[in-house]
Design a protein around this motif. Structure first.
Motif, short mmCIF file in Angstrom:
data_model
loop_
_atom_site.label_atom_id
_atom_site.label_comp_id
_atom_site.label_asym_id
_atom_site.label_seq_id
_atom_site.Cartn_x
_atom_site.Cartn_y
_atom_site.Cartn_z
N ALA A 238 0.41 -1.37 0.25
CA ALA A 238 0.22 0.14 -0.44
C ALA A 238 1.07 1.81 -0.03
N ASN A 239 2.03 0.98 0.56
CA ASN A 239 3.22 1.76 0.40
C ASN A 239 2.79 3.32 1.41
N GLY A 240 2.23 2.88 2.90
CA GLY A 240 1.96 3.81 3.30
C GLY A 240 0.55 4.51 3.15
N ASP A 241 -0.41 4.54 2.49
CA ASP A 241 -1.71 5.09 1.87
C ASP A 241 -2.64 4.29 2.16
N VAL A 242 -3.35 5.00 3.16
CA VAL A 242 -4.75 4.18 3.72
C VAL A 242 -5.65 3.37 2.50
N ASP A 243 -5.77 5.02 1.69
CA ASP A 243 -6.81 4.33 0.37
C ASP A 243 -6.36 3.79 -0.47
N THR A 244 -5.10 3.42 -0.46
CA THR A 244 -4.26 2.23 -1.65
C THR A 244 -4.99 1.08 -0.94
N GLN A 245 -4.72 0.74 0.12
CA GLN A 245 -4.92 -0.50 1.42
C GLN A 245 -6.38 -0.94 0.74
N ILE A 246 -7.46 0.18 1.13
CA ILE A 246 -8.90 -0.19 1.22
C ILE A 246 -8.97 -0.59 -0.29
N VAL B 22 -1.20 -5.79 7.24
CA VAL B 22 -0.48 -5.12 8.21
C VAL B 22 -1.22 -4.01 7.66
N ALA B 23 -1.48 -3.29 8.66
CA ALA B 23 -2.77 -1.89 8.26
C ALA B 23 -1.93 -0.17 8.35
N VAL B 24 -2.78 0.13 7.55
CA VAL B 24 -1.70 1.83 7.50
C VAL B 24 -2.23 2.65 8.26
N ASP B 25 -3.48 2.52 8.16
CA ASP B 25 -4.39 3.11 9.19
C ASP B 25 -5.74 2.07 10.61
#
Length: 352
Positions: free
Chosen positions: A82-90, A107-110
């Protein structure tokens, strides 16, 4: 008359043949689709694994061990960064849902921003695992990590052993969106409770970006030249590295006790060189391998045989807890060498 009847009979026969051909064709197409579906649905378990980022050195090792163990179990793993981006992870989690994977490891960003998309995964019948960071208010099917309270306690114990029962220290941690951070801090501050050690300031590095620690220490020392801390508690080894870099610019490296976490190779080098006092080693091989085993158990059985739980703020989540280990120069060879790092790596800059 006979010719007319004959022609009509021939036309009817041809129509009947054409109808039969169409029926056979449609049936054949249906069977073809069924066969393709059967080939895709071959019973292989597929896991989606989304990482916060690979800024922290250890995550690459977690990934490699988890994937290797999963393959031993006959399981496929789709890894996303996700490169540290929560929207990308979603978006990555939604992609896994569309792919109909059997389980999603995160492994959650947020940790506070994923409950909605996890509810969507649960509605799709997909198991969801909080890996190393407990996702808040999401009722994930499993949380697997180390005893983060004990991580903080080990850091406190190390500082007290070097500073004594009183002194002045700084805390530099990761972001509060990582639920491990307050748990580590709780253990750390509890470990200092019976001392007269004063925490002068607390700083949080957004996104675990270590360069923020470098800027913070330089700024702090410039603004408080007469308040050099006796020790600095650093939330991980990357933060410790940048902290020590800043201390060295003020000719203080080695004079201030610095703690860390993760046993990165550069941290182990600094420990044997004398600029970092300790790190907390968390055997990721055990964590990642155990996680792969438990995910497969979740998918095949529907549950895991774990008695411990931890509250995510709303729900009690099954919690698999592994023990961390304090590492100093005194036990480096015993704990790290040959199991986590090689001697030639750790002692690269010193004679041993």
């Amino acid at each position: 008359m006979f010719d007319t009847d004959k022609r009509q009979l021939i036309r009817r026969f041809i129509s009947l043949i054409m109808c039969l051909i169409m029926v056979v064709s449609v049936t054949a197409c249906g069977r073809s689709e069924d066969m393709v579906q059967a080939e895709d649905d071959d019973g292989t378990i597929e896991i989606g694994f989304t990482f916060d980022s690979f800024i922290i050195e250890r995550w690459e090792r977690d990934r490699d061990v988890f994937v290797s163990r999963a393959h031993e179990l006959g399981v496929e793993v789709n890894v996303q960064n996700a490169n540290g981006d929560v929207d990308t992870q979603i978006s990555q989690i939604e992609y896994f849902i569309e792919k109909k994977v059997n389980a999603i490891v995160i492994v959650a960003v947020d940790c506070e921003a994923l409950s909605g998309v996890i509810a969507k995964a649960h509605r799709a019948g997909i198991k969801v695992i909080s890996y190393d960071r407990l996702i808040s208010d999401a009722n994930t099917d499993l949380y697997i990590s180390f005893d983060n309270n004990e991580v903080g306690a080990l850091m406190a114990e190390s500082i007290v052993s070097q500073v004594g029962p009183e002194g002045n220290i700084l805390e530099i941690n990761g972001p509060l969106t990582d639920t491990n951070v307050p748990t580590v801090v709780e253990g750390f501050e509890k470990g200092l409770a019976r001392t007269r050690i004063n925490i002068m300031d607390v700083y949080h590095c957004n996104g675990w970006r270590p360069e923020y620690a470098f800027d913070y220490i330089n700024r702090y020392l410039a603004e408080h030249p007469d308040e050099v801390p006796d020790a600095i508690m650093c939330g991980n080894d990357s933060i410790a590295g940048q902290t020590i870099k800043a201390l060295s610019e003020h000719k203080l490296a080695g004079d201030v006790v610095v703690t860390g976490q993760d046993a990165d190779v550069e941290a182990c080098q600094r420990i044997v060189e004398g600029t970092q006092y300790m790190t907390v080693y968390k055997p990721v091989e055990k964590l990642a391998g155990r996680a792969a085993d438990l995910v497969v158990e979740l998918v095949t059985k529907g549950y895991v045989d774990i008695n411990d739980t931890m509250s995510d703020g709303t729900y009690n989540v099954p919690y698999e807890k592994l023990d961390p280990i304090e590492v100093t120069a005194q036990n480096m060879d015993e704990v790290i060498i040959g199991t986590f790092h090689q001697r030639s790596e750790v002692y690269l800059n010193v004679d041993h």
